[in-house]
Structures are given as C-alpha cells and as structure tokens.
Motif scaffolding. Structure first.
Motif, PDB file in Angstrom:
ATOM      1  N   SER A 131       0.796  -0.898   0.117  1.00  0.00           N
ATOM      2  CA  SER A 131       0.670  -0.272   0.118  1.00  0.00           C
ATOM      3  C   SER A 131       1.029   1.396   0.333  1.00  0.00           C
ATOM      4  CB  SER A 131      -0.948  -0.305   1.246  1.00  0.00           C
ATOM      5  OG  SER A 131      -1.596   1.472   1.745  1.00  0.00           O
ATOM      6  N   VAL A 132       0.553   2.347  -0.676  1.00  0.00           N
ATOM      7  CA  VAL A 132       1.488   3.586  -0.881  1.00  0.00           C
ATOM      8  C   VAL A 132       0.351   4.154   0.338  1.00  0.00           C
ATOM      9  CG1 VAL A 132       2.369   4.055  -3.681  1.00  0.00           C
ATOM     10  CG2 VAL A 132      -0.736   3.893  -2.692  1.00  0.00           C
ATOM     11  N   ILE A 133      -0.606   4.877   1.099  1.00  0.00           N
ATOM     12  CA  ILE A 133      -0.647   5.128   2.301  1.00  0.00           C
ATOM     13  C   ILE A 133      -0.704   4.467   3.335  1.00  0.00           C
ATOM     14  CG2 ILE A 133      -2.588   6.558   0.548  1.00  0.00           C
ATOM     15  CD1 ILE A 133      -4.346   4.404   1.927  1.00  0.00           C
ATOM     16  N   ASP A 134       0.206   2.732   3.233  1.00  0.00           N
ATOM     17  CA  ASP A 134       0.524   2.355   5.036  1.00  0.00           C
ATOM     18  C   ASP A 134       0.894   1.414   4.723  1.00  0.00           C
ATOM     19  OD1 ASP A 134      -0.085   1.448   7.258  1.00  0.00           O
ATOM     20  OD2 ASP A 134      -2.800   0.721   6.861  1.00  0.00           O
ATOM     21  N   PRO A 135       2.202   1.827   4.676  1.00  0.00           N
ATOM     22  CA  PRO A 135       3.497   0.656   5.351  1.00  0.00           C
ATOM     23  C   PRO A 135       2.736  -0.887   5.722  1.00  0.00           C
ATOM     24  CG  PRO A 135       3.745   2.883   6.318  1.00  0.00           C
ATOM     25  CD  PRO A 135       2.372   3.160   5.600  1.00  0.00           C
ATOM     26  N   GLN A 136       1.957  -0.599   6.841  1.00  0.00           N
ATOM     27  CA  GLN A 136       2.338  -1.777   7.521  1.00  0.00           C
ATOM     28  C   GLN A 136       1.108  -2.560   6.527  1.00  0.00           C
ATOM     29  OE1 GLN A 136       3.710  -2.262  10.149  1.00  0.00           O
ATOM     30  NE2 GLN A 136       4.322  -0.291   9.817  1.00  0.00           N
ATOM     31  N   ARG A 137       0.780  -2.857   5.241  1.00  0.00           N
ATOM     32  CA  ARG A 137      -0.072  -3.218   4.578  1.00  0.00           C
ATOM     33  C   ARG A 137       0.049  -3.068   3.290  1.00  0.00           C
ATOM     34  NH1 ARG A 137      -6.544  -2.178   6.335  1.00  0.00           N
ATOM     35  NH2 ARG A 137      -6.083  -2.017   8.290  1.00  0.00           N
ATOM     36  N   SER A 138      -0.302  -4.452   2.609  1.00  0.00           N
ATOM     37  CA  SER A 138       0.238  -4.775   1.567  1.00  0.00           C
ATOM     38  C   SER A 138      -1.989  -5.151   0.572  1.00  0.00           C
ATOM     39  CB  SER A 138       0.170  -5.763   0.991  1.00  0.00           C
ATOM     40  OG  SER A 138       1.301  -6.255  -0.599  1.00  0.00           O
ATOM     41  N   TRP A 139      -1.121  -5.582  -0.802  1.00  0.00           N
ATOM     42  CA  TRP A 139      -3.102  -5.485  -1.361  1.00  0.00           C
ATOM     43  C   TRP A 139      -3.001  -6.966  -1.861  1.00  0.00           C
ATOM     44  CZ3 TRP A 139      -6.088  -2.344  -3.617  1.00  0.00           C
ATOM     45  CH2 TRP A 139      -5.811  -0.847  -3.084  1.00  0.00           C
ATOM     46  N   VAL A 140      -4.504  -7.401  -1.562  1.00  0.00           N
ATOM     47  CA  VAL A 140      -4.556  -9.144  -1.841  1.00  0.00           C
ATOM     48  C   VAL A 140      -5.581  -8.832  -3.250  1.00  0.00           C
ATOM     49  CG1 VAL A 140      -3.988  -9.629   0.463  1.00  0.00           C
ATOM     50  CG2 VAL A 140      -6.289  -8.624  -0.051  1.00  0.00           C
ATOM     51  N   VAL A 141      -5.901 -10.002  -3.812  1.00  0.00           N
ATOM     52  CA  VAL A 141      -6.991 -10.032  -4.247  1.00  0.00           C
ATOM     53  C   VAL A 141      -7.742 -11.298  -3.996  1.00  0.00           C
ATOM     54  CG1 VAL A 141      -6.660 -10.947  -6.419  1.00  0.00           C
ATOM     55  CG2 VAL A 141      -5.462  -9.831  -6.540  1.00  0.00           C
ATOM     56  N   ALA A 142      -8.761 -11.067  -3.655  1.00  0.00           N
ATOM     57  CA  ALA A 142      -9.486 -11.770  -3.304  1.00  0.00           C
ATOM     58  C   ALA A 142     -10.221 -13.575  -4.868  1.00  0.00           C
ATOM     59  CB  ALA A 142     -10.928 -11.543  -2.614  1.00  0.00           C
ATOM     60  N   PHE A 143      -9.655 -14.250  -4.341  1.00  0.00           N
ATOM     61  CA  PHE A 143     -10.235 -15.310  -5.595  1.00  0.00           C
ATOM     62  C   PHE A 143     -11.808 -15.814  -4.939  1.00  0.00           C
ATOM     63  CE2 PHE A 143      -5.687 -14.888  -6.731  1.00  0.00           C
ATOM     64  CZ  PHE A 143      -6.281 -14.823  -7.964  1.00  0.00           C
ATOM     65  N   PHE A 144     -12.093 -14.997  -4.125  1.00  0.00           N
ATOM     66  CA  PHE A 144     -14.017 -14.810  -3.870  1.00  0.00           C
ATOM     67  C   PHE A 144     -14.710 -15.051  -4.857  1.00  0.00           C
ATOM     68  CE2 PHE A 144     -17.237 -16.409  -1.473  1.00  0.00           C
ATOM     69  CZ  PHE A 144     -18.530 -15.138  -1.661  1.00  0.00           C
ATOM     70  N   ASN A 145     -14.847 -14.174  -5.236  1.00  0.00           N
ATOM     71  CA  ASN A 145     -15.789 -12.640  -5.842  1.00  0.00           C
ATOM     72  C   ASN A 145     -14.327 -11.646  -6.995  1.00  0.00           C
ATOM     73  OD1 ASN A 145     -14.037 -10.359  -4.341  1.00  0.00           O
ATOM     74  ND2 ASN A 145     -16.642  -9.892  -3.222  1.00  0.00           N
ATOM     75  N   SER A 146     -13.661 -11.381  -7.367  1.00  0.00           N
ATOM     76  CA  SER A 146     -12.544 -11.138  -7.974  1.00  0.00           C
ATOM     77  C   SER A 146     -12.130  -9.349  -7.763  1.00  0.00           C
ATOM     78  CB  SER A 146     -12.967 -10.789  -9.544  1.00  0.00           C
ATOM     79  OG  SER A 146     -13.129 -11.958 -10.203  1.00  0.00           O
ATOM     80  N   SER A 147     -12.555  -9.640  -5.786  1.00  0.00           N
ATOM     81  CA  SER A 147     -11.900  -7.928  -5.688  1.00  0.00           C
ATOM     82  C   SER A 147     -10.577  -7.795  -5.078  1.00  0.00           C
ATOM     83  CB  SER A 147     -13.183  -7.364  -4.583  1.00  0.00           C
ATOM     84  OG  SER A 147     -12.513  -8.745  -3.582  1.00  0.00           O
ATOM     85  N   ASN A 148     -10.488  -6.570  -5.246  1.00  0.00           N
ATOM     86  CA  ASN A 148      -9.112  -6.439  -4.798  1.00  0.00           C
ATOM     87  C   ASN A 148      -9.438  -5.313  -3.487  1.00  0.00           C
ATOM     88  OD1 ASN A 148      -8.467  -6.928  -6.882  1.00  0.00           O
ATOM     89  ND2 ASN A 148      -7.223  -5.392  -7.655  1.00  0.00           N
ATOM     90  N   SER A 149      -8.402  -5.368  -2.267  1.00  0.00           N
ATOM     91  CA  SER A 149      -8.018  -5.041  -0.872  1.00  0.00           C
ATOM     92  C   SER A 149      -6.809  -4.656  -0.316  1.00  0.00           C
ATOM     93  CB  SER A 149      -9.406  -5.120  -0.534  1.00  0.00           C
ATOM     94  OG  SER A 149      -8.641  -6.548   0.421  1.00  0.00           O
ATOM     95  N   ILE A 150      -7.017  -4.393   0.807  1.00  0.00           N
ATOM     96  CA  ILE A 150      -6.270  -3.826   1.418  1.00  0.00           C
ATOM     97  C   ILE A 150      -5.730  -4.100   2.749  1.00  0.00           C
ATOM     98  CG2 ILE A 150      -4.223  -1.878   0.064  1.00  0.00           C
ATOM     99  CD1 ILE A 150      -4.714  -0.410   2.257  1.00  0.00           C
ATOM    100  N   LYS A 151      -4.618  -5.454   3.490  1.00  0.00           N
ATOM    101  CA  LYS A 151      -4.869  -6.342   4.048  1.00  0.00           C
ATOM    102  C   LYS A 151      -3.094  -6.036   4.914  1.00  0.00           C
ATOM    103  CE  LYS A 151      -7.629  -9.113   4.223  1.00  0.00           C
ATOM    104  NZ  LYS A 151      -9.290 -10.441   4.329  1.00  0.00           N
ATOM    105  N   GLU A 152      -3.259  -5.948   6.369  1.00  0.00           N
ATOM    106  CA  GLU A 152      -2.135  -6.084   7.055  1.00  0.00           C
ATOM    107  C   GLU A 152      -1.216  -7.366   6.791  1.00  0.00           C
ATOM    108  OE1 GLU A 152      -2.492  -6.074  11.123  1.00  0.00           O
ATOM    109  OE2 GLU A 152      -4.913  -3.802  10.840  1.00  0.00           O
ATOM    110  N   LYS A 153       0.180  -6.296   6.766  1.00  0.00           N
ATOM    111  CA  LYS A 153       1.006  -8.142   6.219  1.00  0.00           C
ATOM    112  C   LYS A 153       0.937  -8.728   7.407  1.00  0.00           C
ATOM    113  CE  LYS A 153       3.822  -4.183   3.780  1.00  0.00           C
ATOM    114  NZ  LYS A 153       4.782  -3.902   3.678  1.00  0.00           N
ATOM    115  N   ASN A 154       1.168  -8.123   8.319  1.00  0.00           N
ATOM    116  CA  ASN A 154       0.756  -9.433   9.128  1.00  0.00           C
ATOM    117  C   ASN A 154       0.027 -10.789   9.645  1.00  0.00           C
ATOM    118  OD1 ASN A 154      -0.827  -8.048  10.737  1.00  0.00           O
ATOM    119  ND2 ASN A 154      -0.032  -8.060  12.488  1.00  0.00           N
TER     120      ASN A 154
END
Length: 166
Positions: A131-154
C-alpha cells in the motif's frame, strides 16, 4: 427422510462449488493459457508462468492436492526468494495487476479458471504490491469474487507464485 438428506447434501455441495454466470464473457480465457505439463501454466499474452497450485499444495494426478499454506506477507516474499519449482528458479509473489489477471469475473467461489487452477481456495491471495498510504499493509486479490483490497502484512493469507517466461 432420504429425500431430505439428499436435498441437504445437494445444497451443501452446491454451496461450496464454483458458480458462473452464463451471459458473461470469460475474462481468463482458456486459450490464453498453455499447460506446460509440469504443474505450471503459461499466460501466453502476458508472458508469465504460474504455479497451478497455491503454496502448500502439491500438483498430483492433474490436480492440486493438500491444504494451501497461509503466510504473512513477509513470509510469502521470503518463501518465493530462491524457490525452485518445476526445475525452474525465479519464482516470485506477483504484483496486484498480475494476480488480478487470473481472476475469472464471471465466476465466484472461486473466481478463477478451475481447469488451469484447480482447488484454489476462495479467499485472499498476497500480491507483492504494498500500500502506498500505509506501510503496514499490502494489496490482496480475493478469489472469492475477484475483488482487490489491502490487508495488514502480519495477517495469514494464501500465496500463488509466478515467474517471467524465459
């Protein structure tokens, strides 16, 4: 009673199987992928070779067996570094655009081409894109429904590796 049990079994099975809309065009078309016969497929348009199974699973008898591993973002990146699969090196965690290219938007649970990527968990998968706005998060792709979101890296999330075609 037997009819009730049969209906319940059918409902349970249909609740966990992939559902696809018939009136939509495929977004991850079969002709884009070349089966390499070694547990990998090549996206001939993007020039990427994908592991057919998620990390933790084994390619066996034309399917992915076993349970996929859930890793933190850092663990996923570390696992990919130096990973050897199908006698090849250079595997890496895909960026969010690459990973999104695998989604089949006309299907859910999972939203992926099951012919080439069988037994894919219907859940989030790590990308290497932070994520460019939160260094503690990264982008994920959900293979449930094709959506993208950011999640905490831990958090513990699934991973599929990719490599560039030689």
């Amino acid at each position: 009673m037997k009819v009730f049990i049969l209906i319940c079994c059918f409902w349970c099975f249909s609740a966990i199987s992939q559902t696809c809309l018939v009136d939509f065009d495929e977004t991850a078309q079969a002709q884009e992928f070349l089966d390499n016969g070694d547990g990998t497929v090549t996206d001939q348009i993007l020039g990427l070779t994908w592991m057919r199974c998620s990390l933790g699973q084994t390619w066996e008898s034309e399917t992915c067996t076993g349970d996929a591993s859930e890793l933190t973002w850092q663990q996923a990146l570390q696992t990919a570094h130096g990973y050897k699969y199908a006698d090849k090196l250079g595997w890496r965690v895909p960026n969010v655009k690459e990973l999104s290219s695998l989604t089949e938007r006309k299907c859910v649970r999972p939203a992926i081409n099951e012919i080439f990527f069988p037994n894919t968990p219907s859940d989030d998968f790590w990308s290497s894109t932070p994520s460019v706005i939160d260094p503690q998060r990264s982008w994920v792709v959900a293979f449930f429904n094709s959506s993208n979101s950011i999640k905490e890296k831990n958090l513990f999330v699934f991973t599929r590796l990719v490599r560039n075609v030689d």
